[in-house]
Design a protein around this motif. Sequence first.
Motif, PDB file in Angstrom:
ATOM      1  N   VAL A 473     110.247  46.801  24.989  1.00  0.00           N
ATOM      2  CA  VAL A 473     108.923  47.428  25.016  1.00  0.00           C
ATOM      3  C   VAL A 473     108.099  46.834  23.879  1.00  0.00           C
ATOM      4  O   VAL A 473     108.540  46.820  22.728  1.00  0.00           O
ATOM      5  CB  VAL A 473     109.029  48.963  24.847  1.00  0.00           C
ATOM      6  N   ILE A 474     106.911  46.327  24.227  1.00  0.00           N
ATOM      7  CA  ILE A 474     105.998  45.811  23.205  1.00  0.00           C
ATOM      8  C   ILE A 474     104.857  46.811  23.029  1.00  0.00           C
ATOM      9  O   ILE A 474     104.202  47.183  23.998  1.00  0.00           O
ATOM     10  CB  ILE A 474     105.439  44.429  23.618  1.00  0.00           C
ATOM     11  N   ALA A 475     104.660  47.265  21.815  1.00  0.00           N
ATOM     12  CA  ALA A 475     103.557  48.193  21.560  1.00  0.00           C
ATOM     13  C   ALA A 475     102.248  47.424  21.663  1.00  0.00           C
ATOM     14  O   ALA A 475     102.004  46.492  20.890  1.00  0.00           O
ATOM     15  CB  ALA A 475     103.708  48.820  20.181  1.00  0.00           C
ATOM     16  N   SER A 476     101.427  47.800  22.633  1.00  0.00           N
ATOM     17  CA  SER A 476     100.135  47.142  22.830  1.00  0.00           C
ATOM     18  C   SER A 476      99.084  48.024  22.173  1.00  0.00           C
ATOM     19  O   SER A 476      98.755  49.110  22.649  1.00  0.00           O
ATOM     20  CB  SER A 476      99.871  46.987  24.324  1.00  0.00           C
ATOM     21  N   THR A 477      98.591  47.570  21.010  1.00  0.00           N
ATOM     22  CA  THR A 477      97.915  48.503  20.115  1.00  0.00           C
ATOM     23  C   THR A 477      96.395  48.552  20.236  1.00  0.00           C
ATOM     24  O   THR A 477      95.773  49.430  19.652  1.00  0.00           O
ATOM     25  CB  THR A 477      98.297  48.215  18.648  1.00  0.00           C
ATOM     26  N   ALA A 478      95.788  47.603  20.942  1.00  0.00           N
ATOM     27  CA  ALA A 478      94.330  47.694  21.096  1.00  0.00           C
ATOM     28  C   ALA A 478      93.900  47.108  22.425  1.00  0.00           C
ATOM     29  O   ALA A 478      94.565  46.226  22.985  1.00  0.00           O
ATOM     30  CB  ALA A 478      93.610  46.975  19.955  1.00  0.00           C
ATOM     31  N   SER A 479      92.778  47.588  22.901  1.00  0.00           N
ATOM     32  CA  SER A 479      92.164  47.017  24.094  1.00  0.00           C
ATOM     33  C   SER A 479      91.580  45.660  23.737  1.00  0.00           C
ATOM     34  O   SER A 479      91.008  45.494  22.656  1.00  0.00           O
ATOM     35  CB  SER A 479      91.062  47.952  24.582  1.00  0.00           C
ATOM     36  N   PRO A 480      91.689  44.675  24.648  1.00  0.00           N
ATOM     37  CA  PRO A 480      91.062  43.374  24.353  1.00  0.00           C
ATOM     38  C   PRO A 480      89.553  43.502  24.157  1.00  0.00           C
ATOM     39  O   PRO A 480      88.937  42.659  23.517  1.00  0.00           O
ATOM     40  CB  PRO A 480      91.407  42.526  25.577  1.00  0.00           C
ATOM     41  N   TYR A 481      88.969  44.568  24.664  1.00  0.00           N
ATOM     42  CA  TYR A 481      87.523  44.774  24.486  1.00  0.00           C
ATOM     43  C   TYR A 481      87.141  45.078  23.045  1.00  0.00           C
ATOM     44  O   TYR A 481      85.977  45.059  22.681  1.00  0.00           O
ATOM     45  CB  TYR A 481      87.032  45.914  25.392  1.00  0.00           C
ATOM     46  N   LYS A 482      88.121  45.421  22.221  1.00  0.00           N
ATOM     47  CA  LYS A 482      87.799  45.715  20.832  1.00  0.00           C
ATOM     48  C   LYS A 482      87.712  44.434  20.001  1.00  0.00           C
ATOM     49  O   LYS A 482      87.102  44.430  18.934  1.00  0.00           O
ATOM     50  CB  LYS A 482      88.851  46.660  20.246  1.00  0.00           C
ATOM     51  N   PHE A 483      88.346  43.378  20.480  1.00  0.00           N
ATOM     52  CA  PHE A 483      88.365  42.100  19.740  1.00  0.00           C
ATOM     53  C   PHE A 483      87.930  40.976  20.681  1.00  0.00           C
ATOM     54  O   PHE A 483      88.572  39.937  20.784  1.00  0.00           O
ATOM     55  CB  PHE A 483      89.764  41.880  19.153  1.00  0.00           C
ATOM     56  N   THR A 484      86.824  41.244  21.370  1.00  0.00           N
ATOM     57  CA  THR A 484      86.410  40.404  22.485  1.00  0.00           C
ATOM     58  C   THR A 484      86.209  38.942  22.107  1.00  0.00           C
ATOM     59  O   THR A 484      86.629  38.048  22.828  1.00  0.00           O
ATOM     60  CB  THR A 484      85.098  40.945  23.077  1.00  0.00           C
ATOM     61  N   ARG A 485      85.545  38.698  20.976  1.00  0.00           N
ATOM     62  CA  ARG A 485      85.237  37.292  20.644  1.00  0.00           C
ATOM     63  C   ARG A 485      86.513  36.483  20.440  1.00  0.00           C
ATOM     64  O   ARG A 485      86.663  35.396  21.010  1.00  0.00           O
ATOM     65  CB  ARG A 485      84.328  37.204  19.414  1.00  0.00           C
ATOM     66  N   SER A 486      87.444  37.020  19.664  1.00  0.00           N
ATOM     67  CA  SER A 486      88.701  36.287  19.444  1.00  0.00           C
ATOM     68  C   SER A 486      89.455  36.093  20.752  1.00  0.00           C
ATOM     69  O   SER A 486      90.034  35.028  21.004  1.00  0.00           O
ATOM     70  CB  SER A 486      89.600  37.051  18.466  1.00  0.00           C
ATOM     71  N   VAL A 487      89.455  37.121  21.592  1.00  0.00           N
ATOM     72  CA  VAL A 487      90.185  37.044  22.863  1.00  0.00           C
ATOM     73  C   VAL A 487      89.540  36.000  23.775  1.00  0.00           C
ATOM     74  O   VAL A 487      90.222  35.151  24.363  1.00  0.00           O
ATOM     75  CB  VAL A 487      90.226  38.429  23.548  1.00  0.00           C
ATOM     76  N   MET A 488      88.216  36.042  23.868  1.00  0.00           N
ATOM     77  CA  MET A 488      87.528  35.091  24.744  1.00  0.00           C
ATOM     78  C   MET A 488      87.640  33.660  24.208  1.00  0.00           C
ATOM     79  O   MET A 488      87.796  32.724  24.984  1.00  0.00           O
ATOM     80  CB  MET A 488      86.056  35.485  24.904  1.00  0.00           C
ATOM     81  N   ASN A 489      87.586  33.499  22.895  1.00  0.00           N
ATOM     82  CA  ASN A 489      87.766  32.156  22.322  1.00  0.00           C
ATOM     83  C   ASN A 489      89.151  31.605  22.641  1.00  0.00           C
ATOM     84  O   ASN A 489      89.325  30.406  22.812  1.00  0.00           O
ATOM     85  CB  ASN A 489      87.561  32.178  20.807  1.00  0.00           C
ATOM     86  N   ALA A 490      90.144  32.502  22.707  1.00  0.00           N
ATOM     87  CA  ALA A 490      91.501  32.048  23.011  1.00  0.00           C
ATOM     88  C   ALA A 490      91.596  31.569  24.462  1.00  0.00           C
ATOM     89  O   ALA A 490      92.314  30.625  24.769  1.00  0.00           O
ATOM     90  CB  ALA A 490      92.495  33.182  22.769  1.00  0.00           C
ATOM     91  N   ILE A 491      90.862  32.249  25.336  1.00  0.00           N
ATOM     92  CA  ILE A 491      90.988  31.933  26.765  1.00  0.00           C
ATOM     93  C   ILE A 491      90.084  30.764  27.163  1.00  0.00           C
ATOM     94  O   ILE A 491      90.479  29.896  27.920  1.00  0.00           O
ATOM     95  CB  ILE A 491      90.687  33.188  27.614  1.00  0.00           C
ATOM     96  N   ASP A 492      88.850  30.779  26.672  1.00  0.00           N
ATOM     97  CA  ASP A 492      87.984  29.643  26.962  1.00  0.00           C
ATOM     98  C   ASP A 492      87.025  29.435  25.795  1.00  0.00           C
ATOM     99  O   ASP A 492      86.550  30.395  25.203  1.00  0.00           O
ATOM    100  CB  ASP A 492      87.326  29.833  28.355  1.00  0.00           C
ATOM    101  N   SER A 493      86.803  28.192  25.447  1.00  0.00           N
ATOM    102  CA  SER A 493      85.968  27.927  24.267  1.00  0.00           C
ATOM    103  C   SER A 493      84.486  28.020  24.661  1.00  0.00           C
ATOM    104  O   SER A 493      84.160  28.577  25.680  1.00  0.00           O
ATOM    105  CB  SER A 493      86.314  26.568  23.688  1.00  0.00           C
ATOM    106  N   ALA A 494      83.618  27.476  23.874  1.00  0.00           N
ATOM    107  CA  ALA A 494      82.177  27.464  24.180  1.00  0.00           C
ATOM    108  C   ALA A 494      81.587  28.861  24.310  1.00  0.00           C
ATOM    109  O   ALA A 494      80.868  29.179  25.244  1.00  0.00           O
ATOM    110  CB  ALA A 494      81.898  26.673  25.450  1.00  0.00           C
ATOM    111  N   ASN A 495      81.932  29.738  23.340  1.00  0.00           N
ATOM    112  CA  ASN A 495      81.367  31.081  23.333  1.00  0.00           C
ATOM    113  C   ASN A 495      80.366  31.279  22.195  1.00  0.00           C
ATOM    114  O   ASN A 495      79.798  32.359  22.056  1.00  0.00           O
ATOM    115  CB  ASN A 495      82.486  32.118  23.184  1.00  0.00           C
TER     116      ASN A 495
END
Length: 548
Positions: A473-495
């Motif tokens: 079990v991995i504790a998933s501690t935050a919604s990706p919506y709380k750290f959107t910029r870092s999450v989106m930069n990880a998935i696709d650049s040019a943000n």
Amino acid sequence: MKSSAAKVKNDVSETVSNVKKEVAVVTTTHYNKKPGKSDPAMLNDQQKGKNDNMEVMYSSTRNKDEVVTASQAILKGLAENGGLFVPDHIPALDVDLTEMSRMSYRDVAYEVMSRMLTDFTEEELKNCIESAYDSKFDTPEIAPLTKANGASYLELFHGSTIAFKDMALSILPYLLTTAAKKNHVKNDIVILTATSGDTGKAALAGFADVPGTKIIVFYPKNGVSPIQEKQMVTQKGANTSVVGIIGNFDDAQTGVKNMFNDAKLAEDMDAAGMQFSSANSINIGRLVPQMVYYVYAYTRLIADGTITAGDKINVVVPTGNFGNILAAYYAKEMGLPIAKFICASNENKVLFDFFRTGEYDRNREFILTSSPSMDILISSNLERLIYKIAGNDAEQNRIFMKELSEQGTYSITPEMKEKLSEFYGGYATEEETAATIRKIYEKDNYVIDTHTAVAATVYDKYVAETNDLTVTVIASTASPYKFTRSVMNAIDSANDEKTDFELIDALQELSGVKIPQAIEDIRSAPVLHDTVCDKSEMEKTVRDILHL
Ligand SMILES: *Cc1c(COP(=O)(O)O)cnc(C)c1O
């Protein structure tokens, strides 16, 4: 007969007046009795040996003579001289786990919490639980499990501020106000909190407009995400204050701890009809509700056929102040079959080094990462584990903590280190964290936040190193919506050109996950708090806010 009755009455009124005085003024007297019940130290050995109904008392990690009930520990938050309250024993969870797999989150919460908070009545505790775990959460499961990348992600971010702090902070105000009533506290409770981003908002949301309380939150002005900051500075509620400090999280936490230990400040507060308590994870009222979701996760794995009752699981926890993972450890002490506690750090890898070498060393550069809620060099709750592996020796623990505060480092003994064999420390670099977000999105179409990605990265490393394929079990501690910029930069650049809210819309398109209400709420909300102070001016700021 007559004289003993008189004595009982005397003890009760003495305890009651002590409670008010002690909580408020932080004097050096100790309460070790609770009104109307016998002193647990008086139980004879026969009762002690077999009696799990025995009251759980809480003592300080730095002074074995400071002993209080659960409700008193919640009220005080912190013990004297910086000690933390720890349970004197952890009762067995003597309920069949398969039976629990058919219970709701609330029912599981009652089973776990009633064993730890023994001076709350059934009615009091059930009221607290029902007030906390309701439609504030966007799913009736409260903490659902999602399978991805070879593990089960325990989503702890479905509460009102979309991070795991909601799990405890939605119930803490109820536990605290119930505790105040039980102990005949007349003062208003002032919650003083240092936050690395998520605790602050979750505490503000929990305490806003709760009668008899005020809340003051300090956050590092340049150390939280833009969305975290916006969430806090838009907080409504006449009893709320939010202050940015010029300094980092450790500075904020140290400043708060100093105020808790300041006798003059406590005296002035008491004269004005107020007393401090803490909503930080050093409050036992945070830790106990966090034990619940590990038991809940385990029983859901029984329900979906992944395991059968009694099978061992591993847990991976993205760690900062060591509260979340310690709650898992306490759940194991209660009887939950957990084999390994995998402690995941970001580049602030003090804990990784500690588990490897036995030396805790905070003398290093403080690194700002994309997982800011884990940017911590002093993991406060580790003290509770140190106390335990030192053989519940408050004196020994006090020496370690003195070394930590004076030299920034201490080393545990080889015997103590042996007792940490259930823990595995790992860490993830910024690049690895981003790569994991991208990988799990591409492979499973599941978007995780940066903190959870630190844990997922460390889990991958752990499996590669050990080949241990135990259900995890991995504790998933935050919604990706709380750290959107870092999450989106990880998935696709040019943000770079996009605003935070444009990125939020892009994340929705990409993930298909509905934008949480907590985000919608801050899109157009006005800024209501703009106080900023230097780390050296925290007390002055508090005095201004409280008109002292
Ligand atoms: C607080 C927090 C953590 C760290 O939890 P601790 O109990 O302090 O170890 C991890 N992730 C998120 C998103 C948090 O808010």
